[in-house]
Design an enzyme around this catalytic site. Structure first.
Site, PDB file in Angstrom:
ATOM      1  N   PRO A 108       0.807  -1.234   0.000  1.00 26.13           N
ATOM      2  CA  PRO A 108       0.000   0.000   0.000  1.00 26.13           C
ATOM      3  C   PRO A 108       0.833   1.274   0.000  1.00 26.13           C
ATOM      4  O   PRO A 108       1.856   1.382   0.694  1.00 26.13           O
ATOM      5  CB  PRO A 108      -0.816  -0.126   1.287  1.00 26.13           C
ATOM      6  CG  PRO A 108      -0.987  -1.611   1.449  1.00 26.13           C
ATOM      7  CD  PRO A 108       0.327  -2.192   0.996  1.00 26.13           C
ATOM      8  N   CYS A 109       0.352   2.246  -0.793  1.00 26.70           N
ATOM      9  CA  CYS A 109       1.142   3.460  -1.035  1.00 26.70           C
ATOM     10  C   CYS A 109       0.553   4.705  -0.377  1.00 26.70           C
ATOM     11  O   CYS A 109       1.164   5.772  -0.424  1.00 26.70           O
ATOM     12  CB  CYS A 109       1.239   3.711  -2.544  1.00 26.70           C
ATOM     13  SG  CYS A 109      -0.360   4.046  -3.330  1.00 26.70           S
ATOM     14  N   GLN A 110      -0.635   4.598   0.241  1.00 22.90           N
ATOM     15  CA  GLN A 110      -1.316   5.810   0.697  1.00 22.90           C
ATOM     16  C   GLN A 110      -0.486   6.645   1.668  1.00 22.90           C
ATOM     17  O   GLN A 110      -0.544   7.878   1.641  1.00 22.90           O
ATOM     18  CB  GLN A 110      -2.652   5.442   1.365  1.00 22.90           C
ATOM     19  CG  GLN A 110      -3.689   4.884   0.405  1.00 22.90           C
ATOM     20  CD  GLN A 110      -3.594   3.367   0.277  1.00 22.90           C
ATOM     21  OE1 GLN A 110      -2.556   2.768   0.576  1.00 22.90           O
ATOM     22  NE2 GLN A 110      -4.678   2.747  -0.173  1.00 22.90           N
ATOM     23  N   PHE A 112       2.626   7.108   1.672  1.00 22.34           N
ATOM     24  CA  PHE A 112       3.781   7.729   1.014  1.00 22.34           C
ATOM     25  C   PHE A 112       3.379   8.699  -0.095  1.00 22.34           C
ATOM     26  O   PHE A 112       4.197   9.479  -0.573  1.00 22.34           O
ATOM     27  CB  PHE A 112       4.684   6.652   0.402  1.00 22.34           C
ATOM     28  CG  PHE A 112       5.069   5.559   1.349  1.00 22.34           C
ATOM     29  CD1 PHE A 112       5.790   5.829   2.498  1.00 22.34           C
ATOM     30  CD2 PHE A 112       4.703   4.247   1.093  1.00 22.34           C
ATOM     31  CE1 PHE A 112       6.149   4.813   3.376  1.00 22.34           C
ATOM     32  CE2 PHE A 112       5.050   3.217   1.959  1.00 22.34           C
ATOM     33  CZ  PHE A 112       5.770   3.508   3.109  1.00 22.34           C
TER      34      PHE A 112
END
Length: 379
Positions: A108-110, A112
């Site tokens: 998951p990238c949220q 960053f």
């Protein structure tokens, strides 16, 4: 950063010229979403008239907790998706008891993302790469590929929420290195590989230390550029990708191009806000983001003579977003428009995934040739 796990100038291979053989490599896919990266690793699809051949990878496991994305994955791949939180999965009971060559993970990238609150590693979602390491420790694959947003390079909050000088990416690379892999990263621009979208993603690649080092790893060579002077092929534009769909709402057999597949969210004259603008026709599309939901941008065409009159605008359809993300028209987003927009925004563009897959295959082939030569010398 130590050169033992980072290299600025990476090896490149033209993915389109890599020839595959009949050998298959087993792949475990984590944080799979609706399967953008996995479709690229499978290959065997056509996008905008260009054929992307089958790849020698066999995906044996997929995992995601987003129910609608998992539904779409199963409907299109025919492979069951493990839908529980990866932290709850028993590595010995819930994963296949088979040898694994490659582990994929778009963790998951949220935390960053520039579009988010930038909590970095202090956000529990930002620590899910550790679950990927847990799976890698179990299988000890020859290689792994991890993907995340460009913002991970300057996310400077540690696991306690304190501002630090070491980026989240540095910490993640070090942790992968400690667990037995020579690792490096490179930022890939999707438009450079035939995707009609200005999407930048950090691609982390690791090879098991006993098999090789970072000098043995290959990334895909750029095959498109802004004006074609470097590669001979110009970036694909939004017009290249979606112009034929403008007048086909409810009038085509291509899935996800009906009135139900278009957000009805209003536009607001004079306001600067997410999605309150039209995309450009003569450039690659903007990054399709999961956070858009209903506030996806408007098509560059309008129904009124005054192009600035928002009453003539319509938002991009699910299929148009899928085209900008390089999904083939054969992929059916069997979900509500809201869930489909989110799944598309979370995905790796399949065409970019295909280029990455070919470079991984080439790397594996080179590693095996190197090992065979070493065995011949020692025998």
């Amino acid at each position: 950063m130590s050169q033992s796990y980072y290299m600025e100038n990476v090896n490149r291979i033209n993915a389109e010229k890599v020839k595959s053989n009949s050998k298959k490599y087993n792949v475990v896919s984590l944080f799979s979403g609706c399967g953008g990266m996995d479709l690229g690793f499978n290959g065997g699809f056509t996008f905008l008239g260009k054929k992307y051949d089958k790849n020698p990878f066999n995906i044996i496991f997929a995992n995601d907790i987003f129910k609608q994305a998992a539904d779409m994955y199963e409907d299109n791949f025919g492979l069951p998706v493990e839908r529980r939180d990866i932290k709850e999965l028993d590595i010995n009971k819930n994963f296949p008891n088979k040898p694994v060559d490659v582990v994929l993970g778009g963790f998951p990238c949220q935390s960053f993302s520039y579009a988010g609150k930038r909590k970095g590693l202090s956000d529990l979602r930002g620590q899910l790469y550790l679950q990927m390491i847990r799976v890698i420790d179990h299988y000890k694959p020859k290689m792994f590929v991890a993907e995340n947003v460009d913002g991970i390079r300057n996310s400077l909050k540690d696991k306690d929420g304190q501002n630090v000088d070491t980026s989240a990416l540095d910490t993640i690379l070090k942790d992968f290195y400690k667990h037995g892999y020579n690792v490096q990263y490179h930022v890939l621009l999707a438009a450079d590989y035939g995707v009609p979208q200005m999407r930048r993603r950090v691609i982390i690649m690791g090879v098991r230390k006993d098999l090789g080092n970072i000098n043995d790893e290959y990334y895909p060579l750029q095959t498109y550029d802004a004006d074609g002077t470097k590669t001979g092929r110009k970036w694909l534009t939004a017009k290249d990708a979606i112009d034929d769909l403008w007048d086909k709402v409810n009038k085509t057999a291509i899935p996800n191009q009906t009135s139900r597949d278009i957000s009805k969210a209003k536009f607001y004259p004079g306001k600067k806000m997410q999605g309150n603008n039209r995309i450009a026709a003569d450039k690659p599309g903007p990054t399709i983001r999961a956070e858009h939901h209903g506030n996806i941008e408007a098509h560059y065409r309008t129904t009124l003579p005054d192009r600035n009159d928002m009453r003539g605008w319509r938002r991009l359809s699910v299929r148009e977003c899928a085209r900008i993300q390089s999904f083939p028209d054969t992929y059916n987003f069997t979900a509500s428009a809201s869930s489909a927009y989110k799944a598309i925004g979370n995905a790796v563009p399949p065409v970019l995934g295909w280029n990455i897959a070919r470079s991984i295959y080439y790397t594996l082939s080179q590693l095996e040739s190197k090992k065979n030569e070493s065995d011949d010398i020692s025998s």
